[in-house]
Design a protein around this motif. Structure first.
Motif, PDB file in Angstrom:
ATOM      1  N   SER A 191       0.817  -1.215   0.000  1.00  0.00           N
ATOM      2  CA  SER A 191       0.000   0.000   0.000  1.00  0.00           C
ATOM      3  C   SER A 191       0.848   1.261   0.000  1.00  0.00           C
ATOM      4  N   ALA A 192       2.182   1.102   0.047  1.00  0.00           N
ATOM      5  CA  ALA A 192       3.076   2.248   0.156  1.00  0.00           C
ATOM      6  C   ALA A 192       3.411   2.824  -1.217  1.00  0.00           C
ATOM      7  N   GLU A 193       3.514   4.142  -1.255  1.00  0.00           N
ATOM      8  CA  GLU A 193       3.918   4.800  -2.500  1.00  0.00           C
ATOM      9  C   GLU A 193       5.326   4.360  -2.889  1.00  0.00           C
ATOM     10  N   PHE A 194       6.196   4.196  -1.892  1.00  0.00           N
ATOM     11  CA  PHE A 194       7.541   3.650  -2.084  1.00  0.00           C
ATOM     12  C   PHE A 194       7.722   2.561  -1.025  1.00  0.00           C
ATOM     13  N   TYR A 195       8.098   1.363  -1.440  1.00  0.00           N
ATOM     14  CA  TYR A 195       8.037   0.210  -0.527  1.00  0.00           C
ATOM     15  C   TYR A 195       9.337  -0.075   0.214  1.00  0.00           C
ATOM     16  N   GLY A 196      10.450   0.607  -0.115  1.00  0.00           N
ATOM     17  CA  GLY A 196      11.748   0.244   0.455  1.00  0.00           C
ATOM     18  C   GLY A 196      11.797   0.263   1.971  1.00  0.00           C
ATOM     19  N   MET A 197      11.384   1.374   2.586  1.00  0.00           N
ATOM     20  CA  MET A 197      11.454   1.469   4.043  1.00  0.00           C
ATOM     21  C   MET A 197      10.527   0.477   4.742  1.00  0.00           C
ATOM     22  N   PRO A 198       9.250   0.422   4.368  1.00  0.00           N
ATOM     23  CA  PRO A 198       8.402  -0.559   5.065  1.00  0.00           C
ATOM     24  C   PRO A 198       8.818  -2.000   4.812  1.00  0.00           C
ATOM     25  N   GLU A 199       9.298  -2.296   3.623  1.00  0.00           N
ATOM     26  CA  GLU A 199       9.743  -3.669   3.352  1.00  0.00           C
ATOM     27  C   GLU A 199      10.942  -4.033   4.213  1.00  0.00           C
ATOM     28  N   ALA A 200      11.892  -3.100   4.353  1.00  0.00           N
ATOM     29  CA  ALA A 200      13.057  -3.366   5.210  1.00  0.00           C
ATOM     30  C   ALA A 200      12.624  -3.573   6.657  1.00  0.00           C
ATOM     31  N   ALA A 201      11.629  -2.803   7.112  1.00  0.00           N
ATOM     32  CA  ALA A 201      11.134  -2.965   8.480  1.00  0.00           C
ATOM     33  C   ALA A 201      10.447  -4.318   8.648  1.00  0.00           C
ATOM     34  N   VAL A 202       9.639  -4.707   7.677  1.00  0.00           N
ATOM     35  CA  VAL A 202       8.963  -6.008   7.734  1.00  0.00           C
ATOM     36  C   VAL A 202       9.983  -7.134   7.745  1.00  0.00           C
ATOM     37  N   ASN A 203      11.029  -6.984   6.950  1.00  0.00           N
ATOM     38  CA  ASN A 203      12.035  -8.047   6.830  1.00  0.00           C
ATOM     39  C   ASN A 203      12.844  -8.263   8.103  1.00  0.00           C
ATOM     40  N   THR A 204      12.761  -7.330   9.061  1.00  0.00           N
ATOM     41  CA  THR A 204      13.427  -7.582  10.349  1.00  0.00           C
ATOM     42  C   THR A 204      12.713  -8.679  11.128  1.00  0.00           C
ATOM     43  N   GLY A 205      11.449  -8.954  10.780  1.00  0.00           N
ATOM     44  CA  GLY A 205      10.660  -9.924  11.528  1.00  0.00           C
ATOM     45  C   GLY A 205      10.170  -9.400  12.864  1.00  0.00           C
ATOM     46  N   LYS A 206      10.287  -8.102  13.091  1.00  0.00           N
ATOM     47  CA  LYS A 206       9.955  -7.522  14.399  1.00  0.00           C
ATOM     48  C   LYS A 206       8.638  -6.746  14.409  1.00  0.00           C
ATOM     49  N   ALA A 207       7.959  -6.649  13.278  1.00  0.00           N
ATOM     50  CA  ALA A 207       6.724  -5.861  13.231  1.00  0.00           C
ATOM     51  C   ALA A 207       5.611  -6.557  14.001  1.00  0.00           C
ATOM     52  N   ASP A 208       4.909  -5.807  14.831  1.00  0.00           N
ATOM     53  CA  ASP A 208       3.741  -6.338  15.527  1.00  0.00           C
ATOM     54  C   ASP A 208       2.505  -6.296  14.642  1.00  0.00           C
TER      55      ASP A 208
END
Length: 198
Positions: A162-179
């Protein structure tokens, strides 16, 4: 979507938001959805160009019922106010809870950057923190997300789809730490449930 948000009865003392490319629009959407009175301060690291005066406060004030201002060095954050890192300065939280501005080196090619804000706030607020990562084109915020989780905080990430640019949210998701990984339009509602339990 992953969702393992804490019980709304658990207390948060601050909300952090990080964004880069597409972020002003994303911040506008999120802040417009936050219900007043917001019981905590909101600290924002949005990548901004340093070569011109920023209009971010004026733009976000149009959409939010909260007070929006550029953060000042040495001020104590107040509930219901959105503090935006000014151009060319990292926004950090000191041990006494005061805000500080730093012109230390760029992180992920950015100043302000998300990681210094998330890491410093995590050390001060510990588990009483909610950190959000929105749209952006790089990996800034991923290291900060890990710091927030290491101190017991809560992490909400915009769904990269849903992001206009996915780099930052994808990197955050890839940490496996998102609640929780949520569409942008659902993040404010999640914050309202956590901050203003019925």
């Amino acid at each position: 979507m992953t969702t393992r948000l804490p019980d709304p009865g658990e207390r948060a003392d601050v909300v952090l938001i990080a964004a880069s490319a597409g972020g002003i629009r994303g911040l506008g959407t999120l802040l417009a959805g936050l219900r007043a009175p917001c019981p905590v301060p909101v600290l924002v690291a949005q990548h901004l160009r340093r070569e011109r005066e920023t209009q971010i406060v004026r733009i976000l004030t149009r959409t939010s019922t909260l007070r929006v201002k550029l953060a000042a060095d040495g001020e104590s954050p107040e509930a219901g106010t959105v503090y935006v890192a000014p151009p060319d300065h990292h926004l950090c939280v000191e041990k006494d809870g005061e805000l500080s501005l730093s012109n230390a080196g760029r992180i992920n090619h950015a100043r302000p950057a998300a990681d210094p804000l998330f890491e410093s706030a995590a050390r001060v607020y510990g588990p009483r923190i909610i950190a959000c990562v929105l749209t952006g084109a790089d990996g800034d915020g991923a290291r900060g997300v890990e710091a927030v989780k290491a101190h017991g905080g809560t992490v909400i990430v915009q769904d990269p789809a849903s992001a206009e640019f996915y780099g930052m949210p994808e990197a955050a998701v890839n940490t496996g730490k998102a609640d929780a990984v949520l569409p942008l339009e659902d993040i404010a509602a999640a914050l309202n449930r956590l901050l203003l339990p019925r």
